[in-house]
Design a protein around this motif. Structure first.
Motif, PDB file in Angstrom:
ATOM      1  N   ARG A 194       0.824  -1.224   0.000  1.00  0.00           N
ATOM      2  CA  ARG A 194       0.000   0.000   0.000  1.00  0.00           C
ATOM      3  C   ARG A 194       0.852   1.267   0.000  1.00  0.00           C
ATOM      4  NH1 ARG A 194      -4.935   1.139   4.206  1.00  0.00           N
ATOM      5  NH2 ARG A 194      -5.935  -0.398   2.838  1.00  0.00           N
ATOM      6  N   ALA A 195       1.949   1.262   0.726  1.00  0.00           N
ATOM      7  CA  ALA A 195       2.764   2.472   0.847  1.00  0.00           C
ATOM      8  C   ALA A 195       3.872   2.543  -0.204  1.00  0.00           C
ATOM      9  CB  ALA A 195       3.379   2.544   2.245  1.00  0.00           C
ATOM     10  N   SER A 196       3.870   1.605  -1.169  1.00  0.00           N
ATOM     11  CA  SER A 196       4.934   1.562  -2.179  1.00  0.00           C
ATOM     12  C   SER A 196       4.509   2.280  -3.456  1.00  0.00           C
ATOM     13  CB  SER A 196       5.294   0.105  -2.496  1.00  0.00           C
ATOM     14  OG  SER A 196       5.662  -0.584  -1.332  1.00  0.00           O
ATOM     15  N   ALA A 197       5.468   2.450  -4.360  1.00  0.00           N
ATOM     16  CA  ALA A 197       5.199   3.063  -5.662  1.00  0.00           C
ATOM     17  C   ALA A 197       5.537   2.057  -6.759  1.00  0.00           C
ATOM     18  CB  ALA A 197       6.017   4.329  -5.827  1.00  0.00           C
ATOM     19  N   ASN A 198       4.872   2.218  -7.886  1.00  0.00           N
ATOM     20  CA  ASN A 198       5.141   1.366  -9.053  1.00  0.00           C
ATOM     21  C   ASN A 198       4.998  -0.118  -8.707  1.00  0.00           C
ATOM     22  OD1 ASN A 198       5.646   1.593 -11.813  1.00  0.00           O
ATOM     23  ND2 ASN A 198       7.795   1.028 -11.557  1.00  0.00           N
ATOM     24  N   VAL A 199       3.847  -0.478  -8.171  1.00  0.00           N
ATOM     25  CA  VAL A 199       3.589  -1.841  -7.700  1.00  0.00           C
ATOM     26  C   VAL A 199       3.153  -2.728  -8.865  1.00  0.00           C
ATOM     27  CG1 VAL A 199       2.211  -3.251  -6.131  1.00  0.00           C
ATOM     28  CG2 VAL A 199       2.878  -0.924  -5.469  1.00  0.00           C
ATOM     29  N   PRO A 200       3.797  -3.900  -9.063  1.00  0.00           N
ATOM     30  CA  PRO A 200       3.365  -4.812 -10.132  1.00  0.00           C
ATOM     31  C   PRO A 200       2.095  -5.565  -9.737  1.00  0.00           C
ATOM     32  CG  PRO A 200       5.222  -5.748  -8.952  1.00  0.00           C
ATOM     33  CD  PRO A 200       4.995  -4.384  -8.368  1.00  0.00           C
ATOM     34  N   VAL A 201       1.108  -5.563 -10.618  1.00  0.00           N
ATOM     35  CA  VAL A 201      -0.165  -6.249 -10.371  1.00  0.00           C
ATOM     36  C   VAL A 201      -0.460  -7.168 -11.557  1.00  0.00           C
ATOM     37  CG1 VAL A 201      -2.631  -5.986  -9.980  1.00  0.00           C
ATOM     38  CG2 VAL A 201      -1.041  -4.308  -9.012  1.00  0.00           C
ATOM     39  N   ASP A 202      -0.592  -8.466 -11.289  1.00  0.00           N
ATOM     40  CA  ASP A 202      -0.928  -9.425 -12.333  1.00  0.00           C
ATOM     41  C   ASP A 202      -2.434  -9.423 -12.589  1.00  0.00           C
ATOM     42  OD1 ASP A 202       1.687 -10.217 -12.628  1.00  0.00           O
ATOM     43  OD2 ASP A 202       1.509 -11.956 -11.305  1.00  0.00           O
ATOM     44  N   TYR A 203      -2.821  -9.630 -13.854  1.00  0.00           N
ATOM     45  CA  TYR A 203      -4.243  -9.793 -14.153  1.00  0.00           C
ATOM     46  C   TYR A 203      -4.425 -10.880 -15.205  1.00  0.00           C
ATOM     47  CZ  TYR A 203      -3.725  -6.957 -18.457  1.00  0.00           C
ATOM     48  OH  TYR A 203      -3.364  -6.472 -19.696  1.00  0.00           O
ATOM     49  N   VAL A 204      -5.527 -11.605 -15.062  1.00  0.00           N
ATOM     50  CA  VAL A 204      -5.814 -12.738 -15.940  1.00  0.00           C
ATOM     51  C   VAL A 204      -7.290 -13.078 -15.793  1.00  0.00           C
ATOM     52  CG1 VAL A 204      -5.341 -14.528 -14.209  1.00  0.00           C
ATOM     53  CG2 VAL A 204      -4.942 -15.015 -16.630  1.00  0.00           C
ATOM     54  N   GLN A 205      -7.870 -13.726 -16.767  1.00  0.00           N
ATOM     55  CA  GLN A 205      -9.273 -14.137 -16.640  1.00  0.00           C
ATOM     56  C   GLN A 205      -9.396 -15.249 -15.598  1.00  0.00           C
ATOM     57  OE1 GLN A 205     -10.460 -14.736 -20.897  1.00  0.00           O
ATOM     58  NE2 GLN A 205     -12.215 -13.444 -20.316  1.00  0.00           N
ATOM     59  N   VAL A 206     -10.538 -15.280 -14.937  1.00  0.00           N
ATOM     60  CA  VAL A 206     -10.770 -16.226 -13.844  1.00  0.00           C
ATOM     61  C   VAL A 206     -10.628 -17.666 -14.314  1.00  0.00           C
ATOM     62  CG1 VAL A 206     -12.499 -17.045 -12.176  1.00  0.00           C
ATOM     63  CG2 VAL A 206     -12.223 -14.597 -12.589  1.00  0.00           C
ATOM     64  N   ARG A 207     -10.924 -17.930 -15.571  1.00  0.00           N
ATOM     65  CA  ARG A 207     -10.830 -19.296 -16.100  1.00  0.00           C
ATOM     66  C   ARG A 207      -9.414 -19.866 -15.967  1.00  0.00           C
ATOM     67  NH1 ARG A 207     -13.079 -20.310 -20.407  1.00  0.00           N
ATOM     68  NH2 ARG A 207     -14.363 -18.448 -20.714  1.00  0.00           N
ATOM     69  N   HIS A 208      -8.417 -19.013 -15.842  1.00  0.00           N
ATOM     70  CA  HIS A 208      -7.032 -19.469 -15.738  1.00  0.00           C
ATOM     71  C   HIS A 208      -6.558 -19.586 -14.286  1.00  0.00           C
ATOM     72  CE1 HIS A 208      -6.609 -19.129 -20.054  1.00  0.00           C
ATOM     73  NE2 HIS A 208      -7.013 -17.867 -20.022  1.00  0.00           N
ATOM     74  N   ILE A 209      -7.489 -19.442 -13.332  1.00  0.00           N
ATOM     75  CA  ILE A 209      -7.155 -19.554 -11.914  1.00  0.00           C
ATOM     76  C   ILE A 209      -7.562 -20.932 -11.409  1.00  0.00           C
ATOM     77  CG2 ILE A 209      -7.554 -18.576  -9.605  1.00  0.00           C
ATOM     78  CD1 ILE A 209      -6.318 -16.541 -11.376  1.00  0.00           C
ATOM     79  N   ARG A 210      -6.723 -21.546 -10.616  1.00  0.00           N
ATOM     80  CA  ARG A 210      -7.124 -22.804  -9.964  1.00  0.00           C
ATOM     81  C   ARG A 210      -6.463 -22.906  -8.590  1.00  0.00           C
ATOM     82  NH1 ARG A 210      -3.671 -27.223 -10.306  1.00  0.00           N
ATOM     83  NH2 ARG A 210      -1.790 -26.896 -11.580  1.00  0.00           N
ATOM     84  N   LYS A 211      -7.096 -23.675  -7.749  1.00  0.00           N
ATOM     85  CA  LYS A 211      -6.597 -23.856  -6.391  1.00  0.00           C
ATOM     86  C   LYS A 211      -6.083 -25.285  -6.236  1.00  0.00           C
ATOM     87  CE  LYS A 211      -7.950 -23.059  -1.579  1.00  0.00           C
ATOM     88  NZ  LYS A 211      -7.114 -21.860  -1.417  1.00  0.00           N
ATOM     89  N   PRO A 212      -4.817 -25.473  -5.892  1.00  0.00           N
ATOM     90  CA  PRO A 212      -4.283 -26.831  -5.713  1.00  0.00           C
ATOM     91  C   PRO A 212      -4.985 -27.549  -4.559  1.00  0.00           C
ATOM     92  CG  PRO A 212      -2.516 -25.194  -5.834  1.00  0.00           C
ATOM     93  CD  PRO A 212      -3.797 -24.439  -5.679  1.00  0.00           C
ATOM     94  N   ASN A 213      -5.065 -28.846  -4.647  1.00  0.00           N
ATOM     95  CA  ASN A 213      -5.659 -29.634  -3.569  1.00  0.00           C
ATOM     96  C   ASN A 213      -4.886 -29.432  -2.272  1.00  0.00           C
ATOM     97  OD1 ASN A 213      -7.593 -30.717  -5.262  1.00  0.00           O
ATOM     98  ND2 ASN A 213      -6.337 -32.493  -5.810  1.00  0.00           N
ATOM     99  N   GLY A 214      -5.630 -29.170  -1.201  1.00  0.00           N
ATOM    100  CA  GLY A 214      -5.000 -29.020   0.113  1.00  0.00           C
ATOM    101  C   GLY A 214      -4.352 -27.678   0.360  1.00  0.00           C
ATOM    102  N   ALA A 215      -4.488 -26.740  -0.588  1.00  0.00           N
ATOM    103  CA  ALA A 215      -3.846 -25.431  -0.424  1.00  0.00           C
ATOM    104  C   ALA A 215      -4.545 -24.622   0.663  1.00  0.00           C
ATOM    105  CB  ALA A 215      -3.875 -24.660  -1.742  1.00  0.00           C
ATOM    106  N   LYS A 216      -3.796 -23.728   1.282  1.00  0.00           N
ATOM    107  CA  LYS A 216      -4.325 -22.866   2.326  1.00  0.00           C
ATOM    108  C   LYS A 216      -5.364 -21.899   1.749  1.00  0.00           C
ATOM    109  CE  LYS A 216      -1.848 -23.839   6.080  1.00  0.00           C
ATOM    110  NZ  LYS A 216      -2.462 -24.168   7.385  1.00  0.00           N
TER     111      LYS A 216
END
Length: 561
Positions: free
Chosen positions: A513-535
């Protein structure tokens, strides 16, 4: 300037203008020492905040939403009994002190007229809110009870006679016919020294108010007119946040290093105190959660350090194997009882290598001992690497929770506590077992073109938002390699401007929050997945693009719904 007597006078004038003759429609106590009276006047509801907080004591109309506790306090019940439906007939300051009296008129059970006074004393850790029956001058209740053992002069308990705070041996600047300031101006031509003497002479002057008054008095020779002009600012204030000695302060006067100005004093205080008060409440209410997360982080950091040392040790595995093979090859040269032997290392250009032996073992047993050490370390490598992976994942998760606690509002703590219980960091109580957990909703924002954007404020919200609520064609954003919120743009073709605005939200609700020039990734939700047992909150993705933004609080507030 602090909330001094001069500021209290200005706030009294503001409240008189807005609230006088209004009626109390609702009473709530969202925090232990803070009460909100909802006063209705001219078909408008004004939430009046009365705070006896040790660090943030104040009186103001607030637009910040508050969450009420499920069970009202005894003080809340007393206020509701006497003040609901009561009419506000006067708002008065006690001299020029930091005491504000709200006078109400209502009817008792017999229909008789009942005059009541709610006195708010803004005095640091001695701040209080006191309800008084004016007909009998008896205290009905206080938000902080003060017995005789704490204050012999003034007992603040239900049933005790009400006494005003002890008077200061100072003049009221609004009632000084002798005009003592004229004498002080002549005696102290130095502005800083004059300010100190003004503080010693008059009620209600903080250091900043005294310096402003000294400037008014020194600006020309018409000291009487200057003094009157200074006092007149309480009726026509300039609500200002300004910088002084590299810190932010607030006041009713225009200042050289002005950061922001506001329409009303209440708007000023909302802006000044919101983050300070929110952070303090989270620290107070979430102390157990913060302690648990810090403790687990420290434990896992120690574990990580130990595992890394163990992994360094496993690099000796090959040296044990080589020594075992050399001993086996040159077994005929070894004699029982030898403690060392030097042999040519055919793996290293026949360079001699000294090998330690156990004299109680036979030559063959010494060779087997080195093979066993090699096998043990080889088997340990896989286990250590797996433990390293799990520990690093645990640290990433705990750091994400720590970030959420740092950015949390008090209303977010329930969800975070639920998450920590579900992950086994907090014990499940009988009360929690009986109560069915209800997860709060993500924050809602609107992009400049009207596109809806959702922001998860904790890991449980993040999981539900990304994996269940969002459409597959929506866009997902998250700061790169840093703990932060999941952000969903509810559009399959967002504009570049909308993506930049969403990226700003992702950066703002992250550890960066207090930084400058922060890298932010973006992608469609279809490319997101949660591994089994992940936190909770952990996902993996591919095919992302990256935007770079600097978090902008003003933009976030503008987009918030």
């Amino acid at each position: 300037m602090a909330f001094d007597g001069i500021f209290t006078r200005a706030m009294t004038n503001e409240l008189n203008e807005l609230l006088l003759d209004g009626r109390v429609m609702k009473i709530s106590q969202p925090y232990p020492n803070e009460v909100i009276l909802t006063i209705r006047k001219n078909r408008h509801n004004y939430p009046l905040l009365l705070s006896a907080h040790a660090n943030y004591a104040r009186v103001q109309i607030t637009n910040i939403p508050y969450t009420n506790p499920p069970v009202p306090t005894n003080f809340t019940m007393v206020l509701r009994k006497y003040l609901e439906g009561a009419k506000l007939v006067a708002t008065e300051q006690l001299g020029c002190d930091r005491v504000l009296d709200l006078s109400f008129v209502t009817r008792n059970e017999l229909g008789d007229r009942l005059p009541l006074k709610l006195s708010i004393e803004i005095m640091g850790r001695y701040s209080n809110i006191i309800l008084v029956d004016q007909a009998t001058n008896k205290i009905l209740d206080t938000v902080k009870h003060v017995g005789m053992d704490q204050n012999r002069y003034r007992t603040l308990l239900p049933g005790a006679s009400y006494r005003t705070p002890p008077a200061q041996d100072k003049r009221d600047p609004f009632n000084d016919p002798e005009k003592k300031y004229l004498e002080l101006v002549q005696m102290y031509p130095n502005k800083d020294v004059l300010a100190t003497q003004l503080m010693r002479t008059y009620q209600g002057l903080s250091r900043q108010s005294a310096l402003v008054l000294a400037s008014f008095l020194h600006q020309d020779q018409a000291e009487t007119a200057s003094f009157a002009e200074f006092l007149a600012q309480t009726k026509q204030p300039t609500p200002t946040i300004f910088e002084i000695e590299k810190k932010l302060a607030f006041g009713i006067f225009a200042q050289p290093k002005t950061v922001a100005t506001f329409t009303t004093l209440s708007e000023l205080l909302d802006n000044y105190y919101q983050e300070k008060a929110e952070h303090d409440r989270v620290s107070h209410q979430g102390v157990k959660l913060i302690h648990v997360v810090k403790k687990e982080l420290a434990k896992n950091k120690t574990k990580l350090s130990r595992l890394e040392k163990d992994l360094q040790t496993t690099k000796k595995a090959d040296s044990y194997r080589i020594k075992g093979e050399l001993l086996t090859t040159y077994l005929y040269q070894l004699k029982p009882g030898d403690t060392t032997v030097t042999l040519p290392n055919y793996y290293d250009e026949e360079r001699p290598v000294e090998i330690t032996l156990s004299p109680q073992l036979s030559p063959a047993q010494n060779a087997q001992k080195y093979f066993k050490k090699y096998q043990k370390l080889k088997n340990a490598i896989a286990h250590i690497n797996e433990q390293l992976r799990l520990t690093k994942a645990e640290l990433d998760y705990l750091e994400s929770v720590q970030t959420q606690l740092e950015l949390a509002a008090p209303s977010d703590l329930t969800d975070i506590a639920l998450e920590l219980r579900s992950e086994g960091y907090l014990k499940e109580t009988q009360k929690n077992k009986k109560r069915k957990p209800k997860l709060s909703k993500p924050e809602h924002f609107l992009a400049s073109d009207g596109t809806e954007i959702s922001v998860g404020k904790n890991n449980l919200q993040n999981d539900r938002l990304t994996l269940k609520t969002a459409n597959k064609n929506d866009y997902w954003l998250h700061v790169k390699d840093i703990p932060g919120s999941h952000v969903i743009v509810h559009s399959n073709e967002p504009t570049e401007e909308t993506l930049l605005e969403a990226a700003n939200l992702a950066a703002y609700y992250s550890k960066a929050r207090a930084s400058a020039n922060v890298p932010v990734d973006y992608v469609q939700v279809r490319h997101i997945r949660k591994p089994n047992g992940a936190k909770p909150g952990y996902v993996i993705y591919e095919g992302q693009k990256t935007l770079y933004v600097t978090p902008d609080k003003t933009l976030v507030e503008k987009m918030h719904q």
